[in-house]
Design a protein around this motif. Structure first.
Motif, PDB file in Angstrom:
ATOM      1  N   PRO A   1       0.821  -1.216   0.000  1.00  0.00           N
ATOM      2  CA  PRO A   1       0.000   0.000   0.000  1.00  0.00           C
ATOM      3  C   PRO A   1       0.856   1.268   0.000  1.00  0.00           C
ATOM      4  N   ALA A   2       0.418   2.243  -0.767  1.00  0.00           N
ATOM      5  CA  ALA A   2       1.171   3.497  -0.897  1.00  0.00           C
ATOM      6  C   ALA A   2       1.387   4.175   0.448  1.00  0.00           C
ATOM      7  N   GLY A   3       0.393   4.125   1.329  1.00  0.00           N
ATOM      8  CA  GLY A   3       0.529   4.751   2.641  1.00  0.00           C
ATOM      9  C   GLY A   3       1.646   4.139   3.464  1.00  0.00           C
ATOM     10  N   LEU A   4       1.815   2.838   3.372  1.00  0.00           N
ATOM     11  CA  LEU A   4       2.888   2.158   4.106  1.00  0.00           C
ATOM     12  C   LEU A   4       4.247   2.590   3.574  1.00  0.00           C
ATOM     13  N   LEU A   5       4.376   2.624   2.267  1.00  0.00           N
ATOM     14  CA  LEU A   5       5.641   3.071   1.683  1.00  0.00           C
ATOM     15  C   LEU A   5       5.935   4.515   2.067  1.00  0.00           C
ATOM     16  N   HIS A   6       4.924   5.359   2.057  1.00  0.00           N
ATOM     17  CA  HIS A   6       5.116   6.754   2.433  1.00  0.00           C
ATOM     18  C   HIS A   6       5.634   6.859   3.861  1.00  0.00           C
TER      19      HIS A   6
ATOM     20  N   ARG B   1       7.259   4.623   5.534  1.00  0.00           N
ATOM     21  CA  ARG B   1       8.608   4.054   5.615  1.00  0.00           C
ATOM     22  C   ARG B   1       9.670   5.003   5.076  1.00  0.00           C
ATOM     23  N   PHE B   2       9.360   5.686   3.998  1.00  0.00           N
ATOM     24  CA  PHE B   2      10.372   6.513   3.358  1.00  0.00           C
ATOM     25  C   PHE B   2      10.309   7.986   3.719  1.00  0.00           C
ATOM     26  N   LEU B   3       9.129   8.511   3.986  1.00  0.00           N
ATOM     27  CA  LEU B   3       8.997   9.942   4.253  1.00  0.00           C
ATOM     28  C   LEU B   3       8.388  10.278   5.604  1.00  0.00           C
ATOM     29  N   GLY B   4       7.745   9.312   6.230  1.00  0.00           N
ATOM     30  CA  GLY B   4       7.053   9.582   7.494  1.00  0.00           C
ATOM     31  C   GLY B   4       7.953  10.056   8.609  1.00  0.00           C
TER      32      GLY B   4
END
Length: 59
Positions: A46-51, A53-56
């Motif tokens: 899911p895009a939210g998970l990647l976000h 992980r990388f930008l949160g």
């Protein structure tokens, strides 16, 4: 990179913050490029998970 592990590792986050000290926008762009790369390879994550992980953690 396993989709179940948080990324980047805590020590890598510390290294990146030190490397981009005083340049938070550059850090965001740098990590954003990795987000795009990961999204292309990990289409099932899911895009939210990647976000997260990388930008949160970039603030």
């Amino acid at each position: 990179m396993a989709a179940t592990r948080p990324g980047p590792a805590r020590h890598r986050r510390t290294e990146r913050r030190a490397e981009f000290d005083g340049a938070p926008v550059s850090l965001g762009l740098y990590m954003g490029s990795y987000l795009v790369w990961a999204a292309e390879d990990l289409t099932w994550v899911p895009a939210g998970l990647l976000h997260r992980r990388f930008l949160g953690w970039v603030r």
